[in-house]
Design a protein around this motif. Structure first.
Motif, PDB file in Angstrom:
ATOM      1  N   ASP A  24      -1.137 -14.351   1.051  1.00  0.00           N
ATOM      2  CA  ASP A  24      -0.777 -13.969  -0.166  1.00  0.00           C
ATOM      3  C   ASP A  24      -0.637 -12.431  -0.239  1.00  0.00           C
ATOM      4  OD1 ASP A  24      -3.566 -13.741   0.028  1.00  0.00           O
ATOM      5  OD2 ASP A  24      -3.850 -13.889  -2.230  1.00  0.00           O
ATOM      6  N   GLU A  25      -0.505 -11.977   0.758  1.00  0.00           N
ATOM      7  CA  GLU A  25      -0.313 -10.325   0.533  1.00  0.00           C
ATOM      8  C   GLU A  25       0.948 -10.125  -0.207  1.00  0.00           C
ATOM      9  OE1 GLU A  25      -1.511 -11.265   4.998  1.00  0.00           O
ATOM     10  OE2 GLU A  25      -0.228 -12.027   3.465  1.00  0.00           O
ATOM     11  N   SER A  26       0.685  -9.026  -1.017  1.00  0.00           N
ATOM     12  CA  SER A  26       1.699  -8.464  -1.774  1.00  0.00           C
ATOM     13  C   SER A  26       2.970  -7.981  -1.022  1.00  0.00           C
ATOM     14  CB  SER A  26       1.394  -7.620  -2.868  1.00  0.00           C
ATOM     15  OG  SER A  26       1.051  -6.330  -1.944  1.00  0.00           O
ATOM     16  N   THR A  29       1.839  -4.572   0.576  1.00  0.00           N
ATOM     17  CA  THR A  29       0.919  -4.821   1.751  1.00  0.00           C
ATOM     18  C   THR A  29       1.737  -5.410   2.966  1.00  0.00           C
ATOM     19  OG1 THR A  29      -0.623  -4.965   0.199  1.00  0.00           O
ATOM     20  CG2 THR A  29      -1.454  -5.743   2.393  1.00  0.00           C
ATOM     21  N   CYS A  30       2.573  -6.436   2.978  1.00  0.00           N
ATOM     22  CA  CYS A  30       3.086  -7.140   3.818  1.00  0.00           C
ATOM     23  C   CYS A  30       3.994  -6.076   4.691  1.00  0.00           C
ATOM     24  CB  CYS A  30       4.012  -8.343   3.454  1.00  0.00           C
ATOM     25  SG  CYS A  30       4.292  -9.469   4.751  1.00  0.00           S
ATOM     26  N   ARG A  33       2.186  -3.649   6.746  1.00  0.00           N
ATOM     27  CA  ARG A  33       1.796  -4.259   8.095  1.00  0.00           C
ATOM     28  C   ARG A  33       3.106  -4.355   9.093  1.00  0.00           C
ATOM     29  NH1 ARG A  33      -2.454  -8.484   5.566  1.00  0.00           N
ATOM     30  NH2 ARG A  33      -4.096  -7.081   4.672  1.00  0.00           N
ATOM     31  N   ARG A  46       9.944 -11.399   5.719  1.00  0.00           N
ATOM     32  CA  ARG A  46       8.424 -11.969   5.230  1.00  0.00           C
ATOM     33  C   ARG A  46       8.687 -13.569   5.222  1.00  0.00           C
ATOM     34  NH1 ARG A  46       9.533  -7.472   1.680  1.00  0.00           N
ATOM     35  NH2 ARG A  46      10.400  -8.735   0.088  1.00  0.00           N
ATOM     36  N   TYR A  69       1.995 -16.226  -2.092  1.00  0.00           N
ATOM     37  CA  TYR A  69       2.556 -15.091  -2.989  1.00  0.00           C
ATOM     38  C   TYR A  69       3.708 -15.631  -3.927  1.00  0.00           C
ATOM     39  CZ  TYR A  69       3.683 -10.295  -4.371  1.00  0.00           C
ATOM     40  OH  TYR A  69       3.976  -9.003  -5.327  1.00  0.00           O
ATOM     41  N   SER A 293      -7.534 -13.446   5.760  1.00  0.00           N
ATOM     42  CA  SER A 293      -6.048 -13.202   5.782  1.00  0.00           C
ATOM     43  C   SER A 293      -5.984 -12.427   7.022  1.00  0.00           C
ATOM     44  CB  SER A 293      -5.588 -12.352   4.835  1.00  0.00           C
ATOM     45  OG  SER A 293      -4.443 -11.775   4.813  1.00  0.00           O
ATOM     46  N   ARG A 294      -6.103 -11.363   7.160  1.00  0.00           N
ATOM     47  CA  ARG A 294      -5.958 -10.400   8.652  1.00  0.00           C
ATOM     48  C   ARG A 294      -6.839 -11.024   9.736  1.00  0.00           C
ATOM     49  NH1 ARG A 294      -6.717  -4.549   6.362  1.00  0.00           N
ATOM     50  NH2 ARG A 294      -7.887  -5.769   4.743  1.00  0.00           N
TER      51      ARG A 294
END
Length: 341
Positions: A24-26, A29-30, A33, A46, A69, A293-294
């Protein structure tokens, strides 16, 4: 609100030694990365990354629920199915991140409050119609000189409780995530003190807002020394501090606790969860699992790098990390599992 349905969903999310996958990274944030790996920061990239995750063969062997997300729950896989339906087809419960992010807390320099309560009732109804059965709201607490303040703890606990009550009204299981951040030079003991304070305030506010504890899940941080602390405590010491803190703060009525990884390495997150089960398995009044997550996704992302030819190898890395964490939930994880890969 149907209490039995909420309890059944919470139980299903904690069943079978499985855990949750936080995908669910915004978008910012995604994209950050992606940028670090030279992947285009686009909606197409994405969607492709999240399709890689959802279509990994055997993902449901280790994962009971996936947190999406807003962009993702509205997207479709290449075959035309929505992500929520694709997850349901393989036996994974779809959830949704519903907070609007942490913003500066007025009058309290260096502290944050999570926003997103305005219009939440209507948004929850919409997500439920799209197949979501649970939701997540994250609050962040910073440890520093004279931090956190009582005001920061209080306003975040209140928001978490109001969110949880609205979720249950809409028939969604709320995942309540009060995260004490790893950033800083604080000791393990200081993190335990702050985490305890935060959990006690959150549980008190849940009671005030009449949240049914049996129909929610808790997603806390592990009790850890700060990243800049000179002394990094051993795995067993982290396990002891974390479980002791939870035993003192969390009622047995809560049907499960799913840890966030919070920036830990994939291997350390697994080892610490494993130690909790190895040392406390017979004393736990609630299941302990993972909602990483990560710590599950990063090895796969490092392999994929936006290249379609790397999808299968990346999926194998993703499934390996998920399986390692399932083993950790049983107390069966050993470092050799990673050395061999």
């Amino acid at each position: 609100m149907n209490d039995e349905a909420l309890r059944a969903t919470a139980a299903a999310l904690m069943a079978g030694d499985k855990g949750l996958l936080a995908m669910d990274e915004s978008n910012p944030t995604c994209n950050k990365r992606f940028a670090a790996l030279g992947i285009p920061q686009t909606e197409v990239s994405r969607r492709a990354w999240r399709e890689l995750i959802v279509t990994a063969p055997g993902l449901a062997d280790s994962i009971s629920g996936a947190i999406l997300y807003d962009e993702t729950i509205h997207q479709q896989l290449q075959g035309g199915r929505t992500f929520g339906h694709a997850l349901g087809d393989i036996g994974i419960i779809a959830g949704i991140k519903v907070d609007a992010g942490a913003k500066a807390l007025a009058g309290h320099a260096g502290e944050l409050v999570t926003e997103g309560l305005d219009g939440l009732r209507e948004r929850l109804e919409g997500y439920a119609a799209m197949g979501a059965r649970f939701a997540k709201w994250r609050a962040v607490i910073t440890i520093g000189v004279d931090l956190p303040s009582p005001a920061c703890i209080a306003v975040n606990a209140h928001a978490l409780a109001r969110y949880a009550a609205l979720c249950q009204e809409a028939g969604l299981v709320p995942i309540v995530e009060p995260e004490v951040l790893m950033e800083g030079a604080h000791t393990l003991q200081r993190c335990a003190e702050v985490t305890g304070q935060v959990l006690h305030e959150v549980l008190a506010q849940l009671y005030v807002q009449r949240v049914v504890l049996e129909g929610m899940l808790l997603k806390p941080n592990m009790v850890l020394p700060g990243l800049d602390c000179a002394h990094q405590d051993a795995v067993d010491e982290v396990a002891d501090a974390t479980v002791t803190c939870l035993l003192r703060a969390v009622p047995a009525a809560v049907p499960g606790i799913a840890f966030l990884s919070g920036g830990q390495s994939a291997e350390l997150a697994s080892a610490r969860l494993n130690a909790m089960h190895r040392r406390f398995k017979d004393r736990l009044p609630w299941p302990l699992t993972f909602s990483f997550s990560r710590a599950i996704q990063q090895p796969a992302l490092d392999i994929w790098r936006g290249d379609a030819s790397n999808v299968q190898q990346a999926q194998r890395a993703l499934l390996h990390r998920a399986a390692c964490n399932r083993a950790a939930r049983r107390g069966d994880y050993i470092a050799a599992m990673d050395i061999a890969t």
